[in-house]
Motif scaffolding. Sequence first.
Motif, PDB file in Angstrom:
ATOM      1  N   GLU A  50       1.874  -3.107   2.919  1.00  0.00           N
ATOM      2  CA  GLU A  50       1.981  -3.665   4.273  1.00  0.00           C
ATOM      3  C   GLU A  50       1.086  -2.933   5.261  1.00  0.00           C
ATOM      4  O   GLU A  50       0.416  -3.559   6.098  1.00  0.00           O
ATOM      5  CB  GLU A  50       3.437  -3.599   4.733  1.00  0.00           C
ATOM      6  CG  GLU A  50       3.701  -4.235   6.075  1.00  0.00           C
ATOM      7  CD  GLU A  50       5.177  -4.256   6.424  1.00  0.00           C
ATOM      8  OE1 GLU A  50       5.509  -4.098   7.619  1.00  0.00           O
ATOM      9  OE2 GLU A  50       6.012  -4.409   5.503  1.00  0.00           O
ATOM     10  N   ASN A  51       1.050  -1.612   5.194  1.00  0.00           N
ATOM     11  CA  ASN A  51       0.289  -0.823   6.167  1.00  0.00           C
ATOM     12  C   ASN A  51      -1.118  -0.464   5.705  1.00  0.00           C
ATOM     13  O   ASN A  51      -1.935  -0.021   6.516  1.00  0.00           O
ATOM     14  CB  ASN A  51       1.057   0.464   6.502  1.00  0.00           C
ATOM     15  CG  ASN A  51       2.397   0.175   7.150  1.00  0.00           C
ATOM     16  OD1 ASN A  51       2.502  -0.705   8.004  1.00  0.00           O
ATOM     17  ND2 ASN A  51       3.428   0.898   6.735  1.00  0.00           N
ATOM     18  N   PRO A  88      -2.846  -3.949  11.474  1.00  0.00           N
ATOM     19  CA  PRO A  88      -2.415  -2.557  11.249  1.00  0.00           C
ATOM     20  C   PRO A  88      -3.490  -1.575  11.703  1.00  0.00           C
ATOM     21  O   PRO A  88      -4.678  -1.919  11.783  1.00  0.00           O
ATOM     22  CB  PRO A  88      -2.211  -2.500   9.731  1.00  0.00           C
ATOM     23  CG  PRO A  88      -3.092  -3.579   9.189  1.00  0.00           C
ATOM     24  CD  PRO A  88      -3.123  -4.656  10.224  1.00  0.00           C
TER      25      PRO A  88
END
Length: 294
Positions: A183-184, A30
Amino acid sequence: MSERISVLKTYKIYIGGSFPRTESGRFYTPTNSKGKSLGNICLSSRKDFRNAVVAARKAFGDWSERTAYNRSQILYRMAEVLEGRKEQFIAELILQDSSAKQAEKEVTVAIDRLVYFAGWCDKYQQIFSSVNPVASSHFNFSAIEPSGVVAIVANQTYSLLGLVSYMAPIIAGGNTCVILASENKPLCSISFAEVLNSSDLPGGVVNILTGKRSELLNQMASHMDVNAMCYANHNWEELIQLKEGAVENLKRIKSYNYELLSSEIENPYLINDFQEVKTTWHPIEVIGAAKASY
């Protein structure tokens, strides 16, 4: 002389008190708003999730039988270790687009929240247990006990606080958990696993995975050995997906929409949400007969 290329840190997952790489060997990278790579992050698979549930179930018996005082000590120890590594977490939050002021506040609130729920470990039973009025000649007691293994989909906005705010009440109540981190913004999740690993917490009580929600949500909802789920995001489609997946085993799903930086989340009901009620009946006549014979 050419500019040196920095070596990206590889952030592993945390299962059973160890830091394995994902069994699939996959990872993702990311980036923040400036396009800077945050690190090599494990892309957890369904097999990783199953392994984490096995570890959580194995740890449940011992953790649920620990004294409330001991669970409180361990949560407080997490706060102590996090306080000592405060600057590291602030730096990671800044790398993930927080301002310096926001990052410092998030870490400070996370530390205070661990202390807050540490204080509830030996008190919530008195609040939620009861002696019930019944028509027959019995004493009727209701006590609460932990649900078991809880799967947590961590808040996506707050990398550290979104994980701590829901993990703390769940394990304070004697449950074990498997957490799918942001997630990010995943950096703080595995760094926090290092805090857990040095805070006397038994391996398997908290397991932390990184990866994509789209790959793991169905598995989390349908797994037959997960007793409950905590969903800490605001995506209605994902919540419907989880509820549909949980139908077969009637898994309890709790969804929250708290403002994490406010004190509204600091309440014992988050502990109670992942407890089951056990009721015991005791006949009064036995006591009366004993007195009569005496």
